[in-house]
Scaffold this active site. Structure first.
Site, PDB file in Angstrom:
ATOM      1  N   LEU A   1      -5.098  75.110  32.254  1.00 31.38           N
ATOM      2  CA  LEU A   1      -4.714  75.985  33.368  1.00 31.38           C
ATOM      3  C   LEU A   1      -3.374  75.529  33.928  1.00 31.38           C
ATOM      4  CD1 LEU A   1      -8.150  76.375  35.188  1.00 31.38           C
ATOM      5  CD2 LEU A   1      -7.234  77.624  33.254  1.00 31.38           C
TER       6      LEU A   1
ATOM      7  N   ARG B   1     -12.235  64.525  25.465  1.00 33.61           N
ATOM      8  CA  ARG B   1     -13.098  65.447  24.737  1.00 33.61           C
ATOM      9  C   ARG B   1     -13.265  65.094  23.272  1.00 33.61           C
ATOM     10  NH1 ARG B   1     -10.883  71.048  27.502  1.00 33.61           N
ATOM     11  NH2 ARG B   1     -11.993  70.698  29.444  1.00 33.61           N
TER      12      ARG B   1
END
Lengths: 648, 251
Positions: free
Chosen positions: A452, A341
Site C-alpha cells: 500500500l 513472509r
C-alpha cells in the site's frame, strides 16, 4: 547456463538518481533537477493511466489536479473495485509515533534487508521518505484509520520489523485507502480533468518513433476495439500472481497490459520473484477458484504451531501444550511469529513436508488465538480481528474463536514487474510503470504493509513529480489511428481476438489456466530446482501449442464476453510463465521468495550468492523463435551492508 | 448435491430476457456460489452454448463487483456477498432462482451483469473531501475522537455492490448515499463541505432515477456489510440542516 534458453545483452543502469549527493538528499535533488511543465502547458498534454488501484487511482487524480488531461482506464464497472481494495493489514510509515526508535533510515534498512538485498537502495530510501506524506494525505482525505482514545492514530506491528509503524483501518486498510484515492479520482472526473473508460481493457501499447503514444483497448461491453492517444502512458495494472491460477488476487487480475508492453520493448525485471503469503485459508477442493488471505496482522497475536508427532489427527484443543511445536518461536526466538513472509511460508512448507501438517490433506498449520483471548479477552480480539474471523467462518464453516485457524501459504504478490528507472520510466520512453506492475522497491521479498505504501508513494508523490521531466519535451507531434504504428497495433489485436474465437476446440480457457497454474505451483512455486524448472520449460511450450489449437471460446467479439477476455489473459500468462521459469533457472541462488533447493544454508535458510547474482535481471523480449535477452543491472549497497538475513 | 437452477438470460439490453432452467449435479457444499456458477459455465461452453454472464472479481467479499438476486433475496439467504455465500447454505435437490439486480437506474448489460455507474456519479456529486495531493497538514494535527472514527469507519465499509437498491421496493439508493454522507460527515476533515455534499449527492441520486426512501429497512437487512439505518437518519438530519441554511444543489 546453456545459451539455448537466453542470450546475454548489454548491462543496463538507472541514470536518473543523482549519485553525487548522499542518499537522503537524492530525492529532493532529483525533484529540483527534473524539468517542470508550466500549468498552461499541462493543459495541452494528455496522459493515459491504465488501472485504478492505489497506484493508478492516486496518479490519475493527482495528474488531473496538476492540470494534465488524463484518460483513465479500468476493466471493472467502477474504479473502486481495483484489487487494492482487498488489502487487509495496513500501511507502513516512518512516523515514529510510538517513540520506539523508528526513523526513515530504519524503514529503509528494514525494507532493503526484508527484500534480501535485491532491491535498489535509492528507490527504497525514497519510499521510506515519502511514507510519512502518505499518511498525512490519506488523513486529510478522511480515511478512517484506527485511533486511540485520545484521538491520535493507532499503530500495530507487522512482519520483518521490530517497531510498530503500521497504520490500519481494522482489517480493511486497502479498502479505505483505495476509497480515498477513488473519491479523489471521481472528483477529478466531475471536474472534467479525467476522462473515464470503464469496463475497458488495454490490449496493446502503441509506440511511435520510439515513444509510447497510446494504447489499443477493447470496450468489454460493446466489444469495440479502438485506439487512444496521449503524450505519455502510465501502466498501473498490478501484479501477475494469477499465473498460478490459484492466488489471493482478484479473478480478473492479469498480466496482459504489462506483458503486451513487454512485447513492445519494455524490459521485464525479476519475473521469478513471487511472494507466497504464509497465512491463507488452505485449498479445499479441485473446483476452487481463488484463495483467501488472512491478514498477516493476525500473527501479532496468533501463535503458529503443528503437532510434534507426524500424523497426529487429534482435535487441536486436545493436544497438550508439550506436544505442540511452535516452530517459528522455536527457530526464530527474536522475531518469533513475526518473521518475514518468505520465511514463515517456507517453514510451513517444511513442517508439512515432514508429515506434521494438519487438516484434511495435511497441507495446513494452526494459527491459534487461545493465548490472545486469555490475555486480552474475547472482545478485544473481536474488535481487532472480527472481520477476519467472520470471513474465515464463512469460507470454512469453522469458528476460530473456539478452535485454531488452519492456514497454508498461497501466492499473493509479485515483486517482479516491468523494469523502471528512478523516475519510474520503463525502457520505452514515455511509458511509466507504477505500483505492483513495476519491479522497483521490494527486491526478492516484500514486507507486510509495504505494498500500500509503494502504490500510494508512486501514484501520489513520485510519478507526478518525475513525469514532468519527460513531458517538458512535449506536447509531441499529434498521432491518430491512421498512423501506421497505430493501425498495425489495432490490426494485431483484432486478429488475435478473431483467432481465439475461430479455434473452436475442446477445452475452456479456465481448464488451460488451471493446468498452467498447477504446473507453476508444483515446479516454480515455494521451492524451485534446476530439475523442476527444466521440467516446466519442457511442458509450457506444449501447453501453449495446445492452447492455440484446442481452446474453445464461445460467443462473439461484439458483445459482453467474459470467456473471450479470459482466453486472451491466459494466452499471456502462458508466455509469461516461460519467462518466469527461465529467470528462476538462471538465478542459481536463493533470495527472499525465490528459493532454489540447491542453494541453502545448513539450517535450510535461503543462501544468496552475492558475487554472481547481486543484480536485477531485466529481460528483453525477442520474437518467438529467439530466446529472451538478459540485461543485468548491478546492485550496489552503499548504506546497508550485504549480510545473511537473520531473524533468529 | 444436485440442483435445479432457474437463471435470468438476456443477451443485451435491447432484447427481452427470460428464465432458463438448468440441472446441475455433483456440487460440493464447500463450493462458493460463484464456483457453482463456474461449473455451470464450463458445461455451457463445452456444449457450445453461451455461458451465463455475471460480474465478480475479488471473490473475498470486498470489491463489491458481484451480486445477484438468489431466490428473491439480494446476495441470497446469508448476510454476505454472493461470492462469500457457500453451497452449504442450500440443500440437495433445491431449486434456486437467480436474477440480476432490478432497478431502472441499474440497466442490465447481459444476463446477471448490470451497469452500476450511477453510484460513481453520486460520489462525483460530492462524495469526497477536497484535499489535493500535497496540501495535507501533519496527520496528528487534527485528533479525531475514537468513537467518531469508529462510526465513520463502520459507514465507510460500504462496498457499493448495490444490494440495498436491489432489495428496496422503491429501488432507492439512500443507504449507499447515506453511508458516504455519514462517513465523511463524522470526520473533522469533512466539515467544510458537509452541507454541499449532502444536498448535491441527494440531488444526483434523484437525477439517476433511484426511488425515494420510505424507511422500510430492506436495504440494511440485505447489506453484506451491515450498514445501519442510522446512517439514513444522519443523512436526513444533515439534509434538513443544509436546506434550512439555504444550501441548494448545483444545477
Amino acid at each position: 547456463m546453456p545459451l539455448d534458453l537466453f542470450n546475454v545483452g548489454d548491462p543496463i543502469a538507472d541514470t536518473k538518481a543523482p549519485m553525487d549527493v548522499p542518499i537522503a538528499e537524492r530525492w529532493s535533488s532529483r525533484r529540483f533537477r527534473a524539468r517542470l511543465v508550466n500549468p498552461a502547458n499541462r493543459r495541452k498534454m494528455t496522459v493515459i493511466v491504465v488501472g485504478t488501484g492505489l497506484a493508478g487511482g492516486s496518479a490519475a487524480a493527482t495528474l488531473g489536479e496538476a492540470g494534465y488531461k488524463v484518460k483513465s482506464f479500468w476493466y471493472q464497472d467502477s474504479p473502486r473495485r481495483a484489487h487494492s481494495v482487498a488489502a487487509q493489514g495496513g500501511i507502513n510509515a516512518a512516523k515514529n509515533y510510538r517513540n520506539d526508535g523508528d526513523s526513515v533510515h530504519r524503514l529503509f534498512y528494514d525494507t532493503v534487508k526484508g527484500g534480501d538485498f535485491r532491491s535498489r537502495e535509492n528507490n527504497v530510501h525514497r519510499l521510506a521518505e515519502v511514507s510519512t506524506n502518505i499518511i498525512d494525505q490519506c488523513v486529510a482525505q478522511g480515511v478512517p484509520f484506527a485511533r486511540e482514545y485520545g484521538g491520535l492514530l493507532d499503530n500495530r506491528s507487522f512482519g520483518g520489523a521490530q517497531v510498530s509503524r503500521t497504520f490500519y483501518a481494522r482489517g480493511q486498510t486497502g479498502q479505505q485507502l483505495l476509497y480515498g484515492a477513488y473519491q479523489a479520482l471521481e472528483r477529478q472526473i466531475a471536474a472534467g480533468n479525467v476522462e473515464q473508460h470503464a469496463r475497458t481493457e488495454m490490449l496493446d501499447l502503441i509506440v511511435v518513433d520510439g515513444r509510447a503514444r497510446g494504447i489499443v483497448a477493447r470496450d468489454l461491453v460493446t466489444g469495440e476495439i479502438s485506439t487512444h492517444f496521449a503524450d505519455a502512458v502510465v501502466l498501473a495494472t498490478g501484479g501477475y500472481g494469477n499465473v498460478f491460477y490459484l492466488s489471493t488476487n482478484a479473478k480478473g487480475s492479469n498480466t496482459t497490459a504489462i506483458w503486451r508492453a513487454h512485447k513492445r520493448g519494455a524490459y521485464f525485471a525479476n519475473p521469478c520473484y513471487t511472494q507466497i503469503h504464509p497465512t491463507c485459508i488452505p485449498v479445499s477442493g479441485d473446483y476452487q477458484s481463488k484463495l483467501t488471505l488472512m491478514s498477516e496482522s493476525l500473527r501479532n497475536d496468533g501463535r503458529v504451531w503443528v503437532p510434534k508427532e507426524r500424523g497426529d489427527t487429534r482435535d487441536p484443543r486436545e493436544i497438550p501444550e508439550d506436544e505442540r511445536d511452535y516452530y517459528l518461536e522455536r527457530i526464530y526466538p527474536s522475531f518469533g511469529n513475526l518473521v518475514p513472509r518468505d520465511i514463515a511460508s517456507r517453514q510451513a512448507k517444511n513442517v508439512c513436508d515432514e508429515g506434521r501438517g494438519v487438516g484434511p490433506n495435511g497441507l495446513g498449520v494452526y494459527l491459534d488465538f487461545a493465548d490472545a483471548i486469555q490475555r486480552l479477552g474475547l472482545s478485544a480480539v473481536e474488535a481487532k480481528y472480527g472481520n477476519l474471523f467472520d470471513m474465515y467462518n464463512r469460507i470454512t464453516g469453522e469458528n476460530a474463536y473456539e478452535t485454531p485457524m488452519r492456514i497454508y501459504p498461497a501466492v499473493h504478490y509479485t515483486m517482479g514487474g516491468l523494469w523502471v528507472d528512478y523516475d519510474l520510466q520503463s525502457t520505452i520512453p514515455g511509458m511509466f510503470v507504477i505500483g505492483e506492475a513495476n519491479f522497483s522497491d521490494h527486491g526478492a521479498n516484500r514486507l507486510g504493509a509495504s505494498a500500500l505504501m509503494q502504490g500510494l508513494a508512486d501514484g501520489y508523490f513520485v510519478l507526478p513529480n518525475t513525469i514532468n521531466d519527460y513531458l517538458a519535451d512535449g506536447p509531441f507531434e499529434k498521432v491518430d489511428e491512421s498512423h501506421p504504428a497505430a493501425a498495425e497495433a489495432l490490426q494485431g489485436v483484432q486478429d488475435q481476438v478473431q483467432k481465439l474465437l475461430s479455434i473452436n476446440g475442446t477445452r475452456t480457457p479456465a481448464s488451460f489456466h488451471r493446468e498452467l497454474g498447477k504446473l507453476m505451483w508444483d515446479l516454480c512455486g515455494m521451492e524451485r530446482s534446476e530439475e523442476s524448472l527444466r521440467k516446466a520449460l519442457d511442458r509450457i511450450p506444449e501447453i501453449r501449442q495446445e492452447f492455440w489449437s484446442n481452446v474453445k471460446v464461445s460467443g462473439d467479439w461484439s458483445s459482453f464476453n467474459p470467456t473471450l477476455e479470459h482466453a486472451g489473459r491466459v494466452a499471456d500468462f502462458i508466455e509469461l510463465a516461460e519467462l518466469m521459469c527461465i529467470d528462476a533457472l538462471h538465478r542459481a541462488e536463493s533470495c527472499g521468495g525465490h528459493f532454489r533447493a540447491e542453494s541453502q544454508t545448513p539450517e535450510g535458510e535461503a543462501l544468496r550468492d552475492d558475487e554472481n547474482f547481486a543484480y536485477v535481471a531485466a529481460w528483453e523480449w525477442t520474437p518467438e523463435s529467439a530466446p529472451p535477452v538478459l540485461h543485468r543491472e548491478a546492485l550496489e549497497y552503499e548504506y546497508v551492508h550485504l549480510a545473511q538475513r537473520s531473524y533468529k | 448435491m444436485t440442483l435445479t437452477l432457474r437463471v435470468w438470460r438476456q443477451k443485451d439490453p435491447s432484447v427481452k430476457g427470460g428464465i432458463v432452467t438448468y440441472e446441475l449435479a455433483d456440487i460440493s457444499p464447500d463450493m462458493s456460489f460463484l464456483e457453482m456458477l463456474d461449473v455451470l459455465n464450463e458445461q455451457l461452453i463445452l456444449g457450445g452454448d453461451d455461458p451465463v454472464a455475471f460480474d465478480h472479481d475479488c471473490r473475498e467479499g470486498i470489491c463489491g463487483m458481484c451480486g445477484v438476486m438468489i431466490n428473491g433475496q439480494a446476495h441470497g439467504p446469508e448476510q454476505t456477498t454472493t461470492c462469500q455465500l457457500h453451497m452449504r447454505s442450500f440443500k440437495d435437490g433445491d431449486t434456486i432462482t437467480i436474477e440480476p439486480w432490478r432497478a431502472s437506474a441499474f440497466p442490465v448489460i447481459k444476463d446477471l451483469a448490470v451497469d452500476r455507474r450511477a453510484f460513481d456519479r453520486i460520489i462525483q456529486a460530492g462524495g469526497y473531501i477536497s484535499a489535493p495531493t500535497g496540501t495535507a497538514p501533519e496527520a496528528h494535527s487534527v485528533p479525531v475522537p475514537k468513537k467518531d472514527a469508529d462510526a465513520a469507519f463502520d459507514a465507510a465499509t460500504c462496498i457499493g455492490c448495490g444490494a440495498c437498491v436491489a432489495a428496496c421496493p422503491n429501488a432507492s439508493s439512500m443507504l449507499f448515499t447515506a453511508a458516504k454522507v455519514t462517513h465523511l460527515g463524522l470526520m473533522p476533515q469533512g466539515q467544510p463541505e458537509r452541507d454541499d455534499r449532502v444536498v448535491n449527492m441527494v440531488a444526483q441520486q434523484d437525477r439517476e432515477g433511484f426511488g425515494g426512501c420510505t424507511n422500510i429497512g430492506e436495504c440494511s437487512a440485505s447489506c453484506p456489510k451491515g450498514i445501519s439505518m442510522e446512517t439514513i437518519s444522519r443523512l436526513n438530519h444533515d439534509l434538513l440542516g443544509a436546506l434550512r441554511a439555504g444550501v441548494r444543489p448545483k444545477s
